[in-house]
Design a protein around this motif. Sequence first.
Motif, mmCIF file in Angstrom:
data_model
loop_
_atom_site.group_PDB
_atom_site.id
_atom_site.type_symbol
_atom_site.label_atom_id
_atom_site.label_comp_id
_atom_site.label_asym_id
_atom_site.label_seq_id
_atom_site.Cartn_x
_atom_site.Cartn_y
_atom_site.Cartn_z
ATOM 1 N N ALA A 79 0.821 -1.206 0.000
ATOM 2 C CA ALA A 79 0.000 0.000 0.000
ATOM 3 C C ALA A 79 0.857 1.258 0.000
ATOM 4 O O ALA A 79 0.570 2.222 -0.725
ATOM 5 N N VAL A 80 1.931 1.278 0.813
ATOM 6 C CA VAL A 80 2.820 2.443 0.836
ATOM 7 C C VAL A 80 3.542 2.592 -0.496
ATOM 8 O O VAL A 80 3.744 3.709 -1.000
ATOM 9 N N VAL B 225 10.902 3.468 -0.816
ATOM 10 C CA VAL B 225 10.190 2.661 0.175
ATOM 11 C C VAL B 225 11.002 1.403 0.466
ATOM 12 O O VAL B 225 11.364 0.660 -0.450
ATOM 13 N N ASP B 226 11.305 1.203 1.735
ATOM 14 C CA ASP B 226 12.025 0.004 2.180
ATOM 15 C C ASP B 226 11.329 -0.512 3.435
ATOM 16 O O ASP B 226 11.729 -0.210 4.557
ATOM 17 N N GLN C 295 13.293 14.748 -2.074
ATOM 18 C CA GLN C 295 13.065 13.312 -2.020
ATOM 19 C C GLN C 295 12.693 12.906 -0.604
ATOM 20 O O GLN C 295 13.015 13.597 0.364
ATOM 21 N N VAL C 296 12.016 11.760 -0.493
ATOM 22 C CA VAL C 296 11.558 11.237 0.788
ATOM 23 C C VAL C 296 11.900 9.750 0.842
ATOM 24 O O VAL C 296 11.841 9.053 -0.183
ATOM 25 N N ALA C 297 12.257 9.276 2.024
ATOM 26 C CA ALA C 297 12.553 7.852 2.235
ATOM 27 C C ALA C 297 11.667 7.323 3.352
ATOM 28 O O ALA C 297 11.513 7.965 4.397
#
Length: 417
Positions: free
Chosen positions: A302-303, A316-317, A351-353
């Motif tokens: 979902a993420v 995404v991790d 950016q986003v992690a």
Amino acid sequence: MKRHPLRFLTSSWPVRCWAFLFGGFLLGLAVLVSLALLLCFGVLLSVVGVGLVILAVTMVFGLPVANLERRRLRLVEPVPPPDPHRSLAGAGARTWLQTRLRERATWRELGYAVILAVFFTGANAGFVVLLGLSGMLVATPVVVWALAPEAVMIIPGQAIDGPVAALPFCGLGLLGLVLCAYVAGLLAAAQVKTAWFLLSPRDEPSRSRVIELTRSRIRLADAFEAERRRIERDLHDGAQQQLVALTMTLGLARMEMGESDSAAAELVTRARREARQALDELRRLVRGIHPQVLTDHGLAAAVAEVAMGHPLPVTVDIDLPHRLPGMVESTAYFTVTEALTNAAKHSGASQVAVVGRYVNDRLILLITDDGHGGADPAGGTGLSGLADRMAILKGRLVVSSPKGGPTQLRVEVPCSG
């Protein structure tokens, strides 16, 4: 000690337990003498009035003992019992004394001081004697080597003929040290359990009210989640299907009109286009209420789907060993989506992690962006709402956002009942 007895011997725990019990022996001896003196002087001087003050001091004598014991417990207990007393900053001596005497925790701490002085002091004294004898036996070969053999007598009337003859006594001392390690572990555990029982907060009426409030909050959250699912189902099976049927009907009507360029044909084409737009908006609304991919494939999928449609590049991790409870997944998902929305609107990030792990029955999420930082819960960025959402499941939200960035949100959600 119970799980790995041999590993316990080679760890630092025996030494820590020995230090804890030796300190407890000294502290208990001091407490015993102090209590005896306070009681004697209080009773003897009570006829002149001063003794009543001494007896009042005796009643609150457990408070400093308990505070010192909480500090000392850190040798064998990483998290000691918290202070059960409420703060009385700025209160006068009389008000402070009256308040403390009315608190049940004061009398429990006095009881602990008595138990420490009488029972644990005796037990710790016996342990100190056993440890000292074991240490002396272990050092026997060295003593014999340093002194003349005729000067060392372990058994009355019989001297030890050299260091080699003293080795059996050394072995006996080593066995004594092993015994001291396990005895110290048991005594320390008994004292820690007693401290937790008497020194920790135990306001039962307030605790019951807090538990009931927590349960009612969870019930409200469950009811809200069920209502949201019902709305999603009604929109999906009702309004969405009707819009699909309307779009198909308008398409058939346009086909019946053929190649006509009349105003009616234009209106039908326009109505069909608007119906399609309304259907797309409704589908996005349904996915926002509760995405189907979260139900079917879990939090990571979902993420990842949200990340693909986000205006910023999102890494995404999320590595989870199994599916989490539905409430946990739902809370974590909407927390991540809200955090990503805040990053796009307010952070100025490029950016986003998102990193997620399952550690010690807790879901740990880290949402990090490289924006300008300075996130303030009072600034209308939605952080207060995220914290409230976490509080429903007794989770925790930690925000690190210095000026100049980066901003990191650490989300911890318990996954057990």
